[in-house]
Motif scaffolding. Structure first.
Motif, PDB file in Angstrom:
ATOM      1  N   ASN A  59      38.373  33.730   4.748  1.00  0.00           N
ATOM      2  CA  ASN A  59      39.596  32.922   4.626  1.00  0.00           C
ATOM      3  C   ASN A  59      39.810  32.212   5.963  1.00  0.00           C
ATOM      4  O   ASN A  59      40.225  31.052   6.019  1.00  0.00           O
ATOM      5  CB  ASN A  59      40.750  33.872   4.271  1.00  0.00           C
ATOM      6  CG  ASN A  59      42.027  33.176   3.902  1.00  0.00           C
ATOM      7  OD1 ASN A  59      42.287  32.068   4.370  1.00  0.00           O
ATOM      8  ND2 ASN A  59      42.848  33.813   3.091  1.00  0.00           N
ATOM      9  N   HIS A  60      39.488  32.956   7.034  1.00  0.00           N
ATOM     10  CA  HIS A  60      39.370  32.379   8.375  1.00  0.00           C
ATOM     11  C   HIS A  60      37.936  32.548   8.838  1.00  0.00           C
ATOM     12  O   HIS A  60      37.301  33.545   8.504  1.00  0.00           O
ATOM     13  CB  HIS A  60      40.282  33.112   9.358  1.00  0.00           C
ATOM     14  CG  HIS A  60      41.729  33.015   9.024  1.00  0.00           C
ATOM     15  ND1 HIS A  60      42.534  34.116   8.827  1.00  0.00           N
ATOM     16  CD2 HIS A  60      42.510  31.928   8.849  1.00  0.00           C
ATOM     17  CE1 HIS A  60      43.768  33.711   8.553  1.00  0.00           C
ATOM     18  NE2 HIS A  60      43.779  32.384   8.545  1.00  0.00           N
ATOM     19  N   GLY A  61      37.454  31.610   9.650  1.00  0.00           N
ATOM     20  CA  GLY A  61      36.177  31.829  10.321  1.00  0.00           C
ATOM     21  C   GLY A  61      36.370  32.743  11.517  1.00  0.00           C
ATOM     22  O   GLY A  61      37.504  33.031  11.916  1.00  0.00           O
ATOM     23  N   GLY A  62      35.268  33.248  12.068  1.00  0.00           N
ATOM     24  CA  GLY A  62      35.343  34.119  13.240  1.00  0.00           C
ATOM     25  C   GLY A  62      35.784  35.528  12.897  1.00  0.00           C
ATOM     26  O   GLY A  62      36.087  36.315  13.779  1.00  0.00           O
ATOM     27  N   GLU A  63      35.832  35.850  11.598  1.00  0.00           N
ATOM     28  CA  GLU A  63      36.199  37.190  11.134  1.00  0.00           C
ATOM     29  C   GLU A  63      35.020  37.634  10.272  1.00  0.00           C
ATOM     30  O   GLU A  63      34.883  37.182   9.141  1.00  0.00           O
ATOM     31  CB  GLU A  63      37.509  37.143  10.344  1.00  0.00           C
ATOM     32  CG  GLU A  63      38.652  36.553  11.167  1.00  0.00           C
ATOM     33  CD  GLU A  63      39.982  36.473  10.423  1.00  0.00           C
ATOM     34  OE1 GLU A  63      40.071  36.946   9.275  1.00  0.00           O
ATOM     35  OE2 GLU A  63      40.931  35.917  11.000  1.00  0.00           O
ATOM     36  N   TYR A  64      34.160  38.493  10.817  1.00  0.00           N
ATOM     37  CA  TYR A  64      32.810  38.640  10.277  1.00  0.00           C
ATOM     38  C   TYR A  64      32.619  39.759   9.261  1.00  0.00           C
ATOM     39  O   TYR A  64      31.653  39.742   8.498  1.00  0.00           O
ATOM     40  CB  TYR A  64      31.836  38.829  11.447  1.00  0.00           C
ATOM     41  CG  TYR A  64      31.912  37.671  12.423  1.00  0.00           C
ATOM     42  CD1 TYR A  64      31.364  36.442  12.099  1.00  0.00           C
ATOM     43  CD2 TYR A  64      32.580  37.798  13.637  1.00  0.00           C
ATOM     44  CE1 TYR A  64      31.461  35.365  12.971  1.00  0.00           C
ATOM     45  CE2 TYR A  64      32.681  36.730  14.513  1.00  0.00           C
ATOM     46  CZ  TYR A  64      32.123  35.523  14.176  1.00  0.00           C
ATOM     47  OH  TYR A  64      32.231  34.453  15.025  1.00  0.00           O
ATOM     48  N   ARG A 101      35.190  29.656  13.628  1.00  0.00           N
ATOM     49  CA  ARG A 101      36.552  29.335  14.080  1.00  0.00           C
ATOM     50  C   ARG A 101      37.569  29.739  13.030  1.00  0.00           C
ATOM     51  O   ARG A 101      37.277  29.727  11.841  1.00  0.00           O
ATOM     52  CB  ARG A 101      36.687  27.821  14.296  1.00  0.00           C
ATOM     53  CG  ARG A 101      35.937  27.297  15.502  1.00  0.00           C
ATOM     54  CD  ARG A 101      36.129  25.798  15.605  1.00  0.00           C
ATOM     55  NE  ARG A 101      37.532  25.401  15.455  1.00  0.00           N
ATOM     56  CZ  ARG A 101      37.955  24.135  15.382  1.00  0.00           C
ATOM     57  NH1 ARG A 101      37.084  23.148  15.412  1.00  0.00           N
ATOM     58  NH2 ARG A 101      39.229  23.856  15.246  1.00  0.00           N
ATOM     59  N   ARG A 102      38.760  30.037  13.465  1.00  0.00           N
ATOM     60  CA  ARG A 102      39.831  30.393  12.525  1.00  0.00           C
ATOM     61  C   ARG A 102      40.133  29.226  11.586  1.00  0.00           C
ATOM     62  O   ARG A 102      40.299  29.393  10.386  1.00  0.00           O
ATOM     63  CB  ARG A 102      41.090  30.765  13.311  1.00  0.00           C
ATOM     64  CG  ARG A 102      42.272  31.160  12.439  1.00  0.00           C
ATOM     65  CD  ARG A 102      43.446  31.593  13.308  1.00  0.00           C
ATOM     66  NE  ARG A 102      44.607  31.880  12.509  1.00  0.00           N
ATOM     67  CZ  ARG A 102      44.861  33.035  11.881  1.00  0.00           C
ATOM     68  NH1 ARG A 102      43.989  34.013  11.949  1.00  0.00           N
ATOM     69  NH2 ARG A 102      45.954  33.221  11.182  1.00  0.00           N
ATOM     70  N   MET A 103      40.210  28.039  12.164  1.00  0.00           N
ATOM     71  CA  MET A 103      40.599  26.851  11.408  1.00  0.00           C
ATOM     72  C   MET A 103      39.367  26.077  10.959  1.00  0.00           C
ATOM     73  O   MET A 103      38.320  26.140  11.593  1.00  0.00           O
ATOM     74  CB  MET A 103      41.438  25.916  12.282  1.00  0.00           C
ATOM     75  CG  MET A 103      42.351  26.589  13.282  1.00  0.00           C
ATOM     76  SD  MET A 103      43.818  27.289  12.539  1.00  0.00           S
ATOM     77  CE  MET A 103      44.870  25.866  12.600  1.00  0.00           C
ATOM     78  N   ILE A 145      39.605  40.023   2.811  1.00  0.00           N
ATOM     79  CA  ILE A 145      39.155  40.780   3.990  1.00  0.00           C
ATOM     80  C   ILE A 145      39.197  39.892   5.227  1.00  0.00           C
ATOM     81  O   ILE A 145      38.492  38.895   5.311  1.00  0.00           O
ATOM     82  CB  ILE A 145      37.732  41.346   3.788  1.00  0.00           C
ATOM     83  CG1 ILE A 145      37.653  42.185   2.507  1.00  0.00           C
ATOM     84  CG2 ILE A 145      37.329  42.188   5.007  1.00  0.00           C
ATOM     85  CD1 ILE A 145      36.271  42.729   2.201  1.00  0.00           C
ATOM     86  N   HIS A 146      40.048  40.273   6.151  1.00  0.00           N
ATOM     87  CA  HIS A 146      40.197  39.569   7.430  1.00  0.00           C
ATOM     88  C   HIS A 146      39.808  40.517   8.571  1.00  0.00           C
ATOM     89  O   HIS A 146      39.521  41.692   8.367  1.00  0.00           O
ATOM     90  CB  HIS A 146      41.660  39.163   7.665  1.00  0.00           C
ATOM     91  CG  HIS A 146      42.158  38.095   6.761  1.00  0.00           C
ATOM     92  ND1 HIS A 146      42.436  36.826   7.199  1.00  0.00           N
ATOM     93  CD2 HIS A 146      42.447  38.111   5.432  1.00  0.00           C
ATOM     94  CE1 HIS A 146      42.875  36.090   6.190  1.00  0.00           C
ATOM     95  NE2 HIS A 146      42.899  36.848   5.103  1.00  0.00           N
ATOM     96  N   SER A 147      39.893  39.971   9.786  1.00  0.00           N
ATOM     97  CA  SER A 147      39.901  40.808  10.993  1.00  0.00           C
ATOM     98  C   SER A 147      40.793  40.083  11.996  1.00  0.00           C
ATOM     99  O   SER A 147      41.394  39.054  11.664  1.00  0.00           O
ATOM    100  CB  SER A 147      38.485  41.000  11.544  1.00  0.00           C
ATOM    101  OG  SER A 147      38.110  39.886  12.326  1.00  0.00           O
ATOM    102  N   GLY A 148      40.839  40.597  13.205  1.00  0.00           N
ATOM    103  CA  GLY A 148      41.673  39.936  14.205  1.00  0.00           C
ATOM    104  C   GLY A 148      41.086  38.640  14.730  1.00  0.00           C
ATOM    105  O   GLY A 148      41.727  37.954  15.522  1.00  0.00           O
TER     106      GLY A 148
HETATM  107 ZN    ZN Z   1      42.156  36.116   9.104  1.00  0.00          ZN
END
Ligand code: ZN
Length: 348
Positions: A59-64, A101-103, A145-148
């Motif tokens: 959903n965001h990049g950089g969250e693996y 990246r997040r965005m 599923i996300h992460s920080g």
């Molecule tokens: Zn996220």
């Protein structure tokens, strides 16, 4: 219906039994590709009747953790393993995931702030709109599923919001427990509108958000928690066979149930500099004590500015990189879920 106006297309038949591996085709005209498209991977595994579970990563990049866990699951899961339907999208915001990246680098939008999206909006809004209008109506359960990411380091947790509907709250809490994360959080959100979470919850469905690790890393422990949790969720809803793999069976302490009820659980830098945390994730915090301090490298003799704990509890989130700007979240504190036993604590 606005569905038909979406420029997104796919050759998938969501009603067909079997395993289909394909793409959402999102038109993306650009200098280097006049008639080009984004091809967002999607796997649909269906077998007869049963609940539909949507598993989302990226959903965001950089969250693996989400993408890696869900690519594995998409490779491993076969139609014969499933009763019902599993839809897997490991890289929902594909351009952001590819860029790390997040965005999205295309329109600089945050996917999880644009729901329900717009069929004629920017590319992130167009993807969100298709997911909202075409895929969500098919689903009973959504795991995101996300992460920080880069900016936060989070204790591995599975989370849900406080829900007004008691039945929905109970169903969601049962799923929260079944995930078997080290930490299960019931929380109030203070991020504003546009979250996928709200879109699913408003439809009366079960929504869980995993926040597993962060600080730009992919740790073996966080990945294992994601993989076990995603599989446990499928078992909990009897979409796949077998018993939930409990933490006890893995020789691990039971899931801790905690809550984030108030904006004061989040701690914000009120000046830029280098943030020094005095605590590690999982440490106990007392309201009024300094959580950390911000240093000013251009002025070595200035006293660092302390960040004071606004609430007592457990530190479950801290800043990823040391560098902070004013307004950055530097610490998140959670409190124990009152009463301990979640089953008797569902709020009216
Ligand atoms: Zn996220």
């Amino acid at each position: 219906m606005t569905i038909n106006r979406s420029p997104v297309s796919t050759d998938l038949d969501f009603e067909k039994d079997g395993k289909q591996v394909s793409y959402l085709r999102v038109p993306h005209s650009r200098d280097t590709s006049a008639w080009g498209a984004l091809l967002i991977p999607i796997t649909v595994i269906k077998n007869g009747r049963g609940p539909t579970v949507l598993l989302l990563g990226g959903n965001h990049g950089g969250e693996y953790e989400g993408p890696v866990c869900l690519m594995k699951l998409a490779r491993e899961l076969q139609a014969g393993d499933v009763q019902g339907r599993v839809i897997i999208m490991p890289a929902l915001n594909l351009p952001a995931v590819v860029a790390g990246r997040r965005m999205s680098p295309i329109d600089n939008r945050d996917m999880n702030r644009v729901f329900p999206g717009r069929w004629n909006g920017t590319i992130t809004e167009v993807i969100a709109h298709y997911v909202h209008d075409v895929i969500l109506p098919l689903c009973d359960v959504v795991l995101d599923i996300h992460s920080g990411g880069y900016s936060l380091d989070l204790a591995p947790y599975i989370s849900m919001h406080y829900l007004a509907d008691k039945g929905q709250m109970e169903r969601t809490m049962a799923a929260l427990a079944a995930f078997q994360a080290p930490l299960a959080l019931i929380m109030e959100e203070f991020s504003g509108e546009g979250l996928l979470d709200y879109a699913v919850e408003r439809a009366g469905k079960v929504f869980l958000c995993a926040e597993i690790g962060g600080a730009g890393r992919l740790s073996p422990q966080a990945l294992k928690i994601s993989e076990t949790g995603a599989r446990n969720l499928l078992k909990h809803f009897q979409v796949t066979e077998g018993e939930v793999l409990t933490r006890q069976a893995q020789g691990l302490p039971d899931t801790q149930f905690m809550e984030i009820p108030h904006p004061e659980n989040y701690h914000t830098a009120t000046i830029g500099g280098i943030y020094e945390s005095f605590f590690d994730l999982g440490d106990l915090i007392t309201a009024g004590q300094p959580l950390g301090q911000i240093h000013f490298v251009e002025q070595p003799l200035w006293q660092p500015q302390p960040v004071m704990a606004q609430r007592s509890g457990t530190l479950i989130g801290t800043r990823g990189p040391g560098q902070v700007e004013i307004g950055d979240c530097v610490a998140v504190v959670a409190q124990s879920w009152p009463g301990g036993d979640w089953r008797s604590e569902v709020r009216d």
